[in-house]
Scaffold this motif. Structure first.
Motif, PDB file in Angstrom:
ATOM      1  N   PRO A 173       1.098  -1.235  -0.117  1.00  0.00           N
ATOM      2  CA  PRO A 173      -0.247   0.274   0.168  1.00  0.00           C
ATOM      3  C   PRO A 173       0.551   1.190   0.026  1.00  0.00           C
ATOM      4  CG  PRO A 173      -0.360  -0.893   2.211  1.00  0.00           C
ATOM      5  CD  PRO A 173       1.156  -1.568   0.822  1.00  0.00           C
ATOM      6  N   ALA A 174       2.363   1.348   1.023  1.00  0.00           N
ATOM      7  CA  ALA A 174       3.337   2.166   0.571  1.00  0.00           C
ATOM      8  C   ALA A 174       3.550   2.538  -0.941  1.00  0.00           C
ATOM      9  CB  ALA A 174       4.180   2.424   1.288  1.00  0.00           C
ATOM     10  N   PHE A 175       3.621   1.703  -1.725  1.00  0.00           N
ATOM     11  CA  PHE A 175       4.284   2.440  -2.794  1.00  0.00           C
ATOM     12  C   PHE A 175       3.087   2.713  -3.715  1.00  0.00           C
ATOM     13  CE2 PHE A 175       7.615  -0.725  -3.538  1.00  0.00           C
ATOM     14  CZ  PHE A 175       8.883   0.366  -4.193  1.00  0.00           C
ATOM     15  N   CYS A 209       2.926  12.313  -0.900  1.00  0.00           N
ATOM     16  CA  CYS A 209       4.193  11.183  -1.103  1.00  0.00           C
ATOM     17  C   CYS A 209       5.486  11.721   0.353  1.00  0.00           C
ATOM     18  CB  CYS A 209       5.092  12.255  -1.777  1.00  0.00           C
ATOM     19  SG  CYS A 209       5.198  12.891  -3.631  1.00  0.00           S
ATOM     20  N   GLY A 210       5.111  12.144   1.352  1.00  0.00           N
ATOM     21  CA  GLY A 210       6.020  11.448   2.994  1.00  0.00           C
ATOM     22  C   GLY A 210       5.324  10.209   3.814  1.00  0.00           C
ATOM     23  N   ALA A 211       3.956   9.728   2.904  1.00  0.00           N
ATOM     24  CA  ALA A 211       3.908   8.823   4.150  1.00  0.00           C
ATOM     25  C   ALA A 211       3.867   7.249   3.107  1.00  0.00           C
ATOM     26  CB  ALA A 211       2.072   8.371   4.214  1.00  0.00           C
ATOM     27  N   GLY A 212       3.965   7.703   1.677  1.00  0.00           N
ATOM     28  CA  GLY A 212       4.723   6.612   0.938  1.00  0.00           C
ATOM     29  C   GLY A 212       6.389   6.658   1.267  1.00  0.00           C
ATOM     30  N   LEU A 223       4.631  -7.107  -5.626  1.00  0.00           N
ATOM     31  CA  LEU A 223       2.909  -8.375  -4.617  1.00  0.00           C
ATOM     32  C   LEU A 223       3.241  -9.343  -5.112  1.00  0.00           C
ATOM     33  CD1 LEU A 223       0.339  -6.864  -6.777  1.00  0.00           C
ATOM     34  CD2 LEU A 223       0.489  -7.646  -3.917  1.00  0.00           C
ATOM     35  N   TRP A 224       4.539  -9.658  -6.397  1.00  0.00           N
ATOM     36  CA  TRP A 224       5.315 -11.024  -6.852  1.00  0.00           C
ATOM     37  C   TRP A 224       6.160 -11.591  -5.805  1.00  0.00           C
ATOM     38  CZ3 TRP A 224      10.853 -11.149  -7.970  1.00  0.00           C
ATOM     39  CH2 TRP A 224      11.083 -12.467  -9.030  1.00  0.00           C
ATOM     40  N   ASP A 225       7.259 -10.774  -5.409  1.00  0.00           N
ATOM     41  CA  ASP A 225       8.077 -10.943  -3.886  1.00  0.00           C
ATOM     42  C   ASP A 225       7.242 -12.297  -2.891  1.00  0.00           C
ATOM     43  OD1 ASP A 225      11.043 -11.260  -3.927  1.00  0.00           O
ATOM     44  OD2 ASP A 225      10.185 -10.195  -1.209  1.00  0.00           O
TER      45      ASP A 225
END
Length: 419
Positions: A310-312, A338-341, A412-414
């Motif tokens: 979710p951060a991305f 941007c800061g939260a991410g 997600l893939w990782d």
């Protein structure tokens, strides 16, 4: 870095703390190593010494966020800004593995002292540049190399003093020392430039760098070899490189977004006729700092992938929101997103990299991780400059927002391949 002989500590424990969900025991043994607990003391004198060194050093480097304005002052344009910073970061990235080797073999204290001193000496010569010529290129490359060395040194020393069981929390708070200056320094720098010109900007950066250098003398002369290494048991598992590759790839995309926001928002606001970019940077830094202070333990309990994915998405929304300038409130909202991410992604991706490597390679792995963050700038900054020059700043910020969504897909893939 050998990829066929060194095996990751996560390869034999897919249920390691950083990748698990919210249910975590307070202590767990690592095979071949000491028991790792979540109750080990974190906020020690060594931790706060490292924090203050990082803060003062970061204040000097965050002044450099306004460096594109100096390039414009000398007659450059957005394309030159992108090429200048991108190539300088490329050189910094190229030498970063050597910095990691020095940190592991020569010691944290010596690298911190020398890099801090040379960093302080790197600012005044910029005033000798009268046009965007060879001198400006040489000074920028040298400064970026030193900045990269210090970046790796700060977080390698932090990894030494932060207990493994509280790594995400520790890195989150330690990162506040680097994020707070991203709001404070540009705001201070814009005032200094407006009132006293660029000499005041470079002088202030020099003062902060000298304070950081003086504080480095408090770092004890302890070498990495004094810390016991954790070795995984034989058999099974991924190699270090293959385990790190998804994290490093996501970090590269993250770095491209960071550099786009840090280095192109100021000239973008000037192109829009706005006098200050400070509201964006203050909102960016304040959100990151508050998130890390009040959410530091939540980040650790949730697990890395549950935070990173979710951060991305939030980071992408923030980058896309920059295209809405100068609508009322858009600077603050984009800066907050941007800061939260950023505030969530940096400690989580850093912790993932460290957790997938044995302790005796932490210096190299952190150097490679920070190099990957800067590699995003190496690849992204010239592209961003070219897009901004030909298609405009809005098209450029839309592109880096799409890149952040690619980072989300990688995480997600990782996660899927590890469960």
């Amino acid at each position: 870095m050998p990829s066929t002989t060194v095996r990751t500590s996560e390869s034999y424990s897919s249920r390691s703390r950083v990748d698990r969900g919210p249910t975590n025991p307070e202590s767990r043994p690592l095979a071949g190593g000491p028991r790792v607990t979540t109750t080990d003391p974190l906020y020690t004198r060594a931790f706060w010494t490292a924090w203050i060194i990082h803060f003062t050093g970061a204040m000097s480097h965050a002044m450099f966020v306004l460096f594109p304005l100096y390039v414009l002052h000398l007659g450059g344009d957005a394309l030159l800004i992108g090429l200048l910073l991108g190539i300088s970061l490329a050189v910094s990235v190229a030498v970063r593995p050597l910095v990691g080797l020095l940190l592991d073999r020569v010691g944290r204290r010596r690298v911190l002292l020398w890099a801090s001193l040379l960093n302080a000496l790197s600012f005044p010569p910029f005033l000798l540049a009268e046009h965007p010529g060879p001198l400006l290129w040489a000074l920028t490359i040298w400064h970026m190399v030193l900045g990269g060395a210090l970046f790796a040194s700060y977080f390698t020393y932090a990894a030494d003093v932060i207990p493994a069981g509280r790594r995400i929390e520790g890195l989150a708070i330690f990162g506040v020392a680097g994020m707070a200056p991203n709001g404070l320094a540009p705001a201070l720098g814009e005032v200094l430039i407006a009132d006293h010109g660029f000499p005041a900007l470079f002088f202030s950066a020099t003062v902060f760098a000298l304070v950081s250098f003086a504080l480095c003398a408090l770092v004890p002369p302890r070498e990495a070899g004094e810390r016991p290494a954790v070795h995984p048991p034989p058999g099974g598992g991924r190699t270090l490189l293959s385990s790190l590759l998804p994290v490093l790839s996501a970090t590269i995309l993250f770095g491209a977004g960071i550099n786009a926001a840090f280095f192109f928002v100021a000239p973008y606001t000037r192109a829009l006729g706005l006098e200050r970019a400070a509201p964006f940077f203050i909102a960016y830094a304040a959100t990151t700092v508050l998130l890390r202070i009040f959410g530091r333990r939540v980040l650790g309990r949730m697990g890395t992938h549950r935070v990173a994915i979710p951060a991305f998405a939030v980071f992408a929304v923030g980058l896309a929101g920059i295209t809405l300038f100068p609508l009322p409130g858009s600077m603050l909202l984009a800066g907050m997103a941007c800061g939260a991410g950023h505030g969530s992604l940096f400690p989580v991706l850093n912790a993932l990299s460290v957790s997938r490597a044995p302790a005796h390679l932490h210096g190299v792995v952190i150097a490679v991780h920070t190099a990957s963050l800067d590699l995003g700038g190496v690849l992204g900054t010239p592209i961003c400059g070219a897009i901004a020059s030909s298609l405009g700043y809005r098209a450029m910020f839309t592109t880096v927002a799409a890149g952040a969504l690619c980072g989300l897909a990688i995480m997600l893939w990782d996660r899927a391949r590890r469960y």
